[in-house]
Write an enzyme that holds these catalytic residues in place. Structure first.
Site, PDB file in Angstrom:
ATOM      1  N   LYS A 115     -26.496   2.508  52.220  1.00 13.76           N
ATOM      2  CA  LYS A 115     -27.726   3.219  52.645  1.00 13.76           C
ATOM      3  C   LYS A 115     -27.534   4.492  53.249  1.00 13.76           C
ATOM      4  O   LYS A 115     -26.506   4.814  53.938  1.00 13.76           O
ATOM      5  CB  LYS A 115     -28.531   2.126  53.336  1.00 13.76           C
ATOM      6  CG  LYS A 115     -28.992   0.984  52.446  1.00 13.76           C
ATOM      7  CD  LYS A 115     -29.788  -0.146  53.517  1.00 13.76           C
ATOM      8  CE  LYS A 115     -30.193  -1.201  52.311  1.00 13.76           C
ATOM      9  NZ  LYS A 115     -31.068  -2.174  53.112  1.00 13.76           N
ATOM     10  N   TYR A 127     -37.974  -0.895  45.966  1.00 13.39           N
ATOM     11  CA  TYR A 127     -38.450  -2.191  46.759  1.00 13.39           C
ATOM     12  C   TYR A 127     -39.904  -2.526  46.585  1.00 13.39           C
ATOM     13  O   TYR A 127     -40.377  -3.147  47.651  1.00 13.39           O
ATOM     14  CB  TYR A 127     -38.228  -1.525  48.085  1.00 13.39           C
ATOM     15  CG  TYR A 127     -36.630  -1.390  48.648  1.00 13.39           C
ATOM     16  CD1 TYR A 127     -36.153  -2.739  49.006  1.00 13.39           C
ATOM     17  CD2 TYR A 127     -36.079  -0.593  48.709  1.00 13.39           C
ATOM     18  CE1 TYR A 127     -34.942  -2.623  49.153  1.00 13.39           C
ATOM     19  CE2 TYR A 127     -34.783  -0.463  49.340  1.00 13.39           C
ATOM     20  CZ  TYR A 127     -34.256  -1.413  49.436  1.00 13.39           C
ATOM     21  OH  TYR A 127     -32.864  -1.814  49.877  1.00 13.39           O
ATOM     22  N   PHE A 162     -42.952  -3.803  56.848  1.00 10.47           N
ATOM     23  CA  PHE A 162     -42.100  -2.990  57.001  1.00 10.47           C
ATOM     24  C   PHE A 162     -42.000  -1.881  55.827  1.00 10.47           C
ATOM     25  O   PHE A 162     -41.050  -1.134  55.605  1.00 10.47           O
ATOM     26  CB  PHE A 162     -40.738  -3.370  57.357  1.00 10.47           C
ATOM     27  CG  PHE A 162     -40.310  -4.365  56.315  1.00 10.47           C
ATOM     28  CD1 PHE A 162     -39.455  -4.041  55.058  1.00 10.47           C
ATOM     29  CD2 PHE A 162     -40.301  -5.974  56.593  1.00 10.47           C
ATOM     30  CE1 PHE A 162     -38.999  -4.965  54.467  1.00 10.47           C
ATOM     31  CE2 PHE A 162     -39.847  -6.945  55.706  1.00 10.47           C
ATOM     32  CZ  PHE A 162     -39.271  -6.422  54.578  1.00 10.47           C
ATOM     33  N   GLU A 201     -31.809  -3.355  38.798  1.00 14.63           N
ATOM     34  CA  GLU A 201     -31.317  -2.417  39.478  1.00 14.63           C
ATOM     35  C   GLU A 201     -30.168  -1.419  38.990  1.00 14.63           C
ATOM     36  O   GLU A 201     -30.170  -0.567  39.228  1.00 14.63           O
ATOM     37  CB  GLU A 201     -30.842  -3.052  40.937  1.00 14.63           C
ATOM     38  CG  GLU A 201     -32.111  -3.711  41.598  1.00 14.63           C
ATOM     39  CD  GLU A 201     -31.715  -4.571  42.924  1.00 14.63           C
ATOM     40  OE1 GLU A 201     -30.736  -4.623  43.446  1.00 14.63           O
ATOM     41  OE2 GLU A 201     -32.753  -5.047  43.267  1.00 14.63           O
ATOM     42  N   ASN A 236     -29.505  -1.604  57.668  1.00 19.51           N
ATOM     43  CA  ASN A 236     -28.396  -2.311  57.654  1.00 19.51           C
ATOM     44  C   ASN A 236     -27.233  -2.179  56.706  1.00 19.51           C
ATOM     45  O   ASN A 236     -26.513  -2.890  56.063  1.00 19.51           O
ATOM     46  CB  ASN A 236     -29.160  -3.677  57.241  1.00 19.51           C
ATOM     47  CG  ASN A 236     -29.779  -3.832  56.026  1.00 19.51           C
ATOM     48  OD1 ASN A 236     -30.142  -2.723  55.328  1.00 19.51           O
ATOM     49  ND2 ASN A 236     -30.399  -4.840  55.593  1.00 19.51           N
ATOM     50  N   ARG A 244     -23.274 -11.048  48.444  1.00 22.73           N
ATOM     51  CA  ARG A 244     -24.026 -11.316  49.866  1.00 22.73           C
ATOM     52  C   ARG A 244     -23.367 -11.957  51.061  1.00 22.73           C
ATOM     53  O   ARG A 244     -23.460 -11.555  52.224  1.00 22.73           O
ATOM     54  CB  ARG A 244     -25.343 -12.288  49.457  1.00 22.73           C
ATOM     55  CG  ARG A 244     -26.221 -11.418  48.465  1.00 22.73           C
ATOM     56  CD  ARG A 244     -27.307 -12.223  47.878  1.00 22.73           C
ATOM     57  NE  ARG A 244     -28.179 -12.521  49.006  1.00 22.73           N
ATOM     58  CZ  ARG A 244     -29.129 -11.206  49.059  1.00 22.73           C
ATOM     59  NH1 ARG A 244     -29.043 -10.235  48.398  1.00 22.73           N
ATOM     60  NH2 ARG A 244     -30.250 -11.799  49.921  1.00 22.73           N
ATOM     61  N   ARG A 304     -22.077  -5.859  57.290  1.00 18.23           N
ATOM     62  CA  ARG A 304     -23.188  -5.359  58.163  1.00 18.23           C
ATOM     63  C   ARG A 304     -22.856  -5.665  59.577  1.00 18.23           C
ATOM     64  O   ARG A 304     -23.148  -4.855  60.412  1.00 18.23           O
ATOM     65  CB  ARG A 304     -24.367  -6.334  57.862  1.00 18.23           C
ATOM     66  CG  ARG A 304     -25.077  -5.686  56.294  1.00 18.23           C
ATOM     67  CD  ARG A 304     -26.064  -6.489  56.062  1.00 18.23           C
ATOM     68  NE  ARG A 304     -26.996  -5.939  54.980  1.00 18.23           N
ATOM     69  CZ  ARG A 304     -27.644  -6.496  54.228  1.00 18.23           C
ATOM     70  NH1 ARG A 304     -27.689  -7.849  54.352  1.00 18.23           N
ATOM     71  NH2 ARG A 304     -28.700  -5.979  53.275  1.00 18.23           N
ATOM     72  N   HIS A 322     -27.190  -2.565  50.550  1.00 19.50           N
ATOM     73  CA  HIS A 322     -27.856  -3.598  49.830  1.00 19.50           C
ATOM     74  C   HIS A 322     -27.348  -4.267  48.809  1.00 19.50           C
ATOM     75  O   HIS A 322     -26.301  -3.705  48.047  1.00 19.50           O
ATOM     76  CB  HIS A 322     -29.153  -2.747  49.097  1.00 19.50           C
ATOM     77  CG  HIS A 322     -30.003  -3.527  48.085  1.00 19.50           C
ATOM     78  ND1 HIS A 322     -31.000  -4.287  48.512  1.00 19.50           N
ATOM     79  CD2 HIS A 322     -29.923  -3.538  46.833  1.00 19.50           C
ATOM     80  CE1 HIS A 322     -31.354  -4.827  47.224  1.00 19.50           C
ATOM     81  NE2 HIS A 322     -30.720  -4.215  46.487  1.00 19.50           N
ATOM     82  N   THR A 324     -29.130 -10.078  56.761  1.00 18.34           N
ATOM     83  CA  THR A 324     -29.740  -8.845  56.618  1.00 18.34           C
ATOM     84  C   THR A 324     -29.846  -8.327  58.144  1.00 18.34           C
ATOM     85  O   THR A 324     -29.818  -7.150  58.530  1.00 18.34           O
ATOM     86  CB  THR A 324     -31.308  -9.257  56.479  1.00 18.34           C
ATOM     87  OG1 THR A 324     -31.432  -9.722  54.913  1.00 18.34           O
ATOM     88  CG2 THR A 324     -32.197  -7.933  56.419  1.00 18.34           C
TER      89      THR A 324
HETATM   90  P1  CMP Z   1     -32.097  -5.141  51.871  1.00 21.44           P
HETATM   91  O1  CMP Z   1     -31.074  -6.264  51.731  1.00 21.44           O
HETATM   92  O2  CMP Z   1     -31.936  -3.853  51.146  1.00 21.44           O
HETATM   93  O3  CMP Z   1     -33.598  -5.530  51.305  1.00 21.44           O
HETATM   94  C1  CMP Z   1     -34.724  -5.498  51.758  1.00 21.44           C
HETATM   95  C2  CMP Z   1     -34.521  -4.515  53.018  1.00 21.44           C
HETATM   96  O4  CMP Z   1     -35.843  -4.278  53.748  1.00 21.44           O
HETATM   97  C3  CMP Z   1     -33.698  -4.915  54.069  1.00 21.44           C
HETATM   98  O5  CMP Z   1     -32.513  -4.917  53.328  1.00 21.44           O
HETATM   99  C4  CMP Z   1     -33.707  -4.111  55.220  1.00 21.44           C
HETATM  100  O6  CMP Z   1     -33.204  -2.928  55.045  1.00 21.44           O
HETATM  101  C5  CMP Z   1     -35.458  -4.230  55.211  1.00 21.44           C
HETATM  102  N1  CMP Z   1     -36.072  -4.986  55.913  1.00 21.44           N
HETATM  103  C6  CMP Z   1     -35.965  -6.193  55.961  1.00 21.44           C
HETATM  104  N2  CMP Z   1     -36.357  -6.867  57.083  1.00 21.44           N
HETATM  105  C7  CMP Z   1     -37.024  -5.795  57.809  1.00 21.44           C
HETATM  106  C8  CMP Z   1     -37.700  -5.816  59.143  1.00 21.44           C
HETATM  107  N3  CMP Z   1     -38.163  -6.944  59.753  1.00 21.44           N
HETATM  108  N4  CMP Z   1     -38.043  -4.697  59.581  1.00 21.44           N
HETATM  109  C9  CMP Z   1     -37.660  -3.410  58.885  1.00 21.44           C
HETATM  110  N5  CMP Z   1     -36.853  -3.715  57.739  1.00 21.44           N
HETATM  111  C10 CMP Z   1     -36.522  -4.642  57.201  1.00 21.44           C
END
Ligand code: CMP
Length: 131
Positions: free
Chosen positions: A3, A43, A51, A120, A106, A79, A96, A109, A85
């Site tokens: 990211k 997304y 969010f 994807e 984070n 994962r 992470r 992905h 996450t």
């Molecule tokens: P990802 O695994 O790419 O899938 C969805 C993304 O949403 C996640 O990683 C984060 O980057 C984002 N995300 C998930 N939960 C939150 C949250 N509570 N606030 C902001 N961003 C979030």
């Protein structure tokens, strides 16, 4: 994907090393940048989440690496390698834990199923970009 904040911080090489050292084969990889519209489509499953707007702005904020990775049990093993996450919940030794700034920023992905991995992969790569 690696990211925007992780790419900007110069962590991409170390993250790719960790991925390869953990037995994943790189089928395709590129540095690219999502428009807001493309990030919104990528997304779309999170459209109703509070969010979503922040996520779309962030994912379009700078270049990312997109990659297709291959391994037995790849979705689950990736994962495990990336960790939770929220980096404060991520296990030691995960990508992470080492590189993520926050739950939103984070670092990486990973696809959450084989079906989504296919969707994807097709989002980013043509057939002739895969090896
Ligand atoms: P990802 O695994 O790419 O899938 C969805 C993304 O949403 C996640 O990683 C984060 O980057 C984002 N995300 C998930 N939960 C939150 C949250 N509570 N606030 C902001 N961003 C979030």
């Amino acid at each position: 994907m690696i990211k925007p904040e992780a790419v900007a911080a110069g962590h991409a090489g170390k993250i790719i090393d960790m991925i390869i050292d953990n037995g994943f084969r790189v089928v395709a990889i590129k540095l690219t940048r999502l428009s807001r519209q493309e990030a919104g489509i990528f997304y779309e499953v999170h459209k109703e989440r509070p969010f979503y707007g922040e996520l779309v702005d962030y994912m379009a904020s700078g270049p990312i690496y997109a990659a297709i990775l291959e391994k037995d049990n790849a979705v689950e093993d990736f994962r495990k390698l990336i960790g939770a996450t929220d980096p404060s919940q991520a296990d030691e030794g995960t990508i992470r834990k080492r590189f993520a700034e926050s739950k939103a920023k984070n670092a990486v992905h990973g696809s959450d199923s084989n079906d989504n991995a296919e969707i994807e992969s097709n989002f980013f790569f043509s057939g002739r970009e895969r090896f």
